[in-house]
Design a protein around this motif. Structure first.
Motif, short mmCIF file in Angstrom:
data_model
loop_
_atom_site.label_atom_id
_atom_site.label_comp_id
_atom_site.label_asym_id
_atom_site.label_seq_id
_atom_site.Cartn_x
_atom_site.Cartn_y
_atom_site.Cartn_z
N ASP A 285 1.46 14.22 -1.98
CA ASP A 285 0.31 15.52 -2.01
C ASP A 285 -0.32 15.24 -0.64
OD1 ASP A 285 0.20 12.50 -3.08
OD2 ASP A 285 -2.03 12.95 -2.88
N SER B 229 4.97 11.60 -5.71
CA SER B 229 3.68 11.60 -5.86
C SER B 229 3.37 10.52 -6.96
CB SER B 229 3.05 12.65 -5.83
OG SER B 229 1.71 12.46 -5.73
N ALA B 230 3.49 9.34 -6.60
CA ALA B 230 3.27 8.48 -7.66
C ALA B 230 1.87 8.53 -8.61
CB ALA B 230 3.17 6.83 -7.22
N SER B 231 0.67 8.92 -7.73
CA SER B 231 -0.51 9.05 -8.48
C SER B 231 -0.65 10.27 -9.20
CB SER B 231 -1.46 8.81 -7.36
OG SER B 231 -1.51 9.92 -6.37
N ASN C 272 0.68 -1.28 0.00
CA ASN C 272 -0.18 -0.18 0.05
C ASN C 272 0.76 1.24 0.06
OD1 ASN C 272 -2.66 -0.47 -0.49
ND2 ASN C 272 -3.10 -0.84 1.79
N ASN D 262 6.68 8.51 -0.74
CA ASN D 262 5.50 8.74 -1.67
C ASN D 262 4.35 9.63 -1.14
OD1 ASN D 262 4.22 8.35 -3.98
ND2 ASN D 262 3.27 6.43 -3.44
N GLY E 295 2.36 2.41 -2.53
CA GLY E 295 2.29 2.89 -3.82
C GLY E 295 3.17 2.40 -4.84
N LYS E 296 3.92 1.27 -4.63
CA LYS E 296 4.57 0.51 -5.65
C LYS E 296 4.19 0.27 -6.89
CE LYS E 296 5.18 -3.03 -2.88
NZ LYS E 296 4.33 -2.69 -1.96
N SER E 297 3.14 -0.19 -6.90
CA SER E 297 2.34 -0.52 -8.39
C SER E 297 1.87 0.97 -8.99
CB SER E 297 1.15 -1.40 -8.25
OG SER E 297 1.38 -2.28 -7.56
N THR E 298 1.59 1.69 -8.33
CA THR E 298 1.13 3.00 -8.86
C THR E 298 2.55 3.89 -9.39
OG1 THR E 298 -0.64 3.26 -7.06
CG2 THR E 298 0.09 5.22 -8.29
P1 GDP Z 1 1.46 -1.17 -3.49
O1 GDP Z 1 0.72 -2.05 -2.77
O2 GDP Z 1 2.76 -0.72 -2.81
O3 GDP Z 1 1.64 -1.70 -4.90
O4 GDP Z 1 0.56 0.10 -3.52
P2 GDP Z 1 -0.55 0.65 -4.79
O5 GDP Z 1 0.05 1.24 -5.73
O6 GDP Z 1 -1.39 -0.34 -4.94
O7 GDP Z 1 -1.11 1.92 -3.75
C1 GDP Z 1 -1.93 1.82 -2.70
C2 GDP Z 1 -2.83 2.82 -2.52
O8 GDP Z 1 -2.16 4.20 -2.49
C3 GDP Z 1 -3.82 3.22 -3.85
O9 GDP Z 1 -5.09 3.30 -3.27
C4 GDP Z 1 -3.01 4.17 -4.47
O10 GDP Z 1 -3.92 5.15 -5.28
C5 GDP Z 1 -2.49 5.09 -3.29
N1 GDP Z 1 -1.55 6.06 -4.08
C6 GDP Z 1 -0.14 5.64 -4.38
N2 GDP Z 1 0.42 6.78 -4.73
C7 GDP Z 1 0.11 7.82 -4.14
C8 GDP Z 1 0.03 9.27 -4.19
O11 GDP Z 1 1.47 9.80 -4.43
N3 GDP Z 1 -0.55 9.97 -3.49
C9 GDP Z 1 -1.89 9.47 -2.91
N4 GDP Z 1 -2.43 10.48 -2.41
N5 GDP Z 1 -2.18 8.27 -2.98
C10 GDP Z 1 -1.34 7.36 -3.76
#
Ligand code: GDP
Ligand code: MG
Length: 295
Positions: free
Chosen positions: A124, A151-153, A15, A121, A17-20
């Motif tokens: 924002d 900020s990945a998203s 969670n 990450n 944000g690795k995938s994002t």
């Molecule tokens: P992973 O488990 O590490 O791969 O995490 P995900 O990429 O699935 O992201 C987990 C959650 O964090 C998702 O709901 C994303 O939309 C959110 N997220 C990822 N990057 C950011 C960011 O830069 N800002 C915000 N506000 N949310 C983010």
């Protein structure tokens, strides 16, 4: 500038944000994407190519997705592998992570001799001052790591990030053909996996007479249905390939299916058909008709 290339291993708790991040890096650049390629060296999830660089992204699935206590237990296995494989290790974190859960990752990052980077990450979401605090904390924890907020998203800083990663990678020619890779999708890697399993299961003549084609690839949410045709030159080879009661080919099918499931991170239904190449138009005998349908 000389060409730079390397393997970047993204780690971090669930969670963060690795995938994002990976999607942002790969998608935005619209360069070359290899959809979760499998090589002997690495589980590639994506690539970013520039004229003078190639970044090959990957992750350590078991490592990242395990809860801390499990992570602790199984860490050593991953550590060695990741140490050997990555040129750059990127830890993704955010302000919501509990220090004790990240402790193992941090300890590991501190010990590795690879180049390391910490990405804080979700910038924002930070209050004024919060980010500075966190940046300082990470610099203190891992003095050798490059620490950067992202900020990945929202895509902020992703260009800057790529530039930074390239800086940290060694000089090297590209590992994969930049042009060719655009055409190589999951199908390509699936056929390579099947071919590899054939190589592993038969002696020389058979593998070299084989050609594998993915005839059907139906992607599903939870299950991908794949049908491969193995073309072979002679009827006698077909008999060897299939084996007594279909056992030999069944083994190939099972091994290949496992590897493909690993690759696509989904369940896979794999069917292998064998066709003798020079006759196959007139004689489209499928393995399934003979009762050798293979899961
Ligand atoms: P992973 O488990 O590490 O791969 O995490 P995900 O990429 O699935 O992201 C987990 C959650 O964090 C998702 O709901 C994303 O939309 C959110 N997220 C990822 N990057 C950011 C960011 O830069 N800002 C915000 N506000 N949310 C983010
Ligand atoms: Mg993820």
């Amino acid at each position: 500038m000389n060409h730079k290339a390397g393997f970047v291993n993204i780690i971090g708790l669930p969670n963060v944000g690795k995938s994002t991040l990976m999607n942002a890096l790969i998608g935005e650049r619209l360069s070359i994407i290899s959809p979760k390629a499998q090589t002997t060296r690495y589980r590639i999830q994506g690539m970013v190519n520039g004229a003078d660089y190639q970044i090959v992204f990957s992750d350590t699935p078991g490592f990242i997705n395990q809860p801390a206590y499990k992570l602790q237990a199984s860490m050593n296995e991953f550590v060695d592998e990741a140490l050997e494989d990555a040129d750059l290790i990127v830890l993704v974190t955010d302000k919501f992570q509990k220090e004790e859960e990240e402790a193992h990752l941090v300890e590991w990052m501190g010990k590795t001799e690879q180049v390391t980077m910490v990405l804080i990450n979700k910038m924002d979401l930070y209050q004024p001052g919060e980010l500075e605090e966190l940046t300082k904390k990470w610099k203190r924890k891992l003095p050798l790591a490059q620490v950067m907020p992202v900020s990945a998203s929202s895509g902020i800083n992703s260009m800057k990030l790529i530039k930074k990663m390239v800086e940290l990678l060694p000089e090297s020619p590209p590992y994969y053909d930049k042009e060719q890779l655009t055409d190589r999708n999951t199908r390509f890697f699936v056929s390579e996996i099947v071919r590899e399993k054939i190589f592993l299961n038969y002696s020389a003549e058979i593998p070299y007479s084989c050609q594998v084609e993915v005839e059907k690839y139906e992607e599903g949410d939870k299950l991908d249905r794949i049908r491969c045709i193995i073309y072979i030159e002679r009827e006698s080879q077909k008999i060897i390939l299939i084996g007594k009661n279909g056992e030999a080919l069944k083994k190939v099918g099972i091994e290949a299916r496992k590897a493909i499931e690993d690759l696509v991170q989904k369940q896979v239904h794999l069917e292998l058909f064998v066709k003798v190449k020079d006759k196959w138009r007139n004689d489209p005998l499928s393995l399934k008709k003979f009762g050798y349908g293979n899961k």
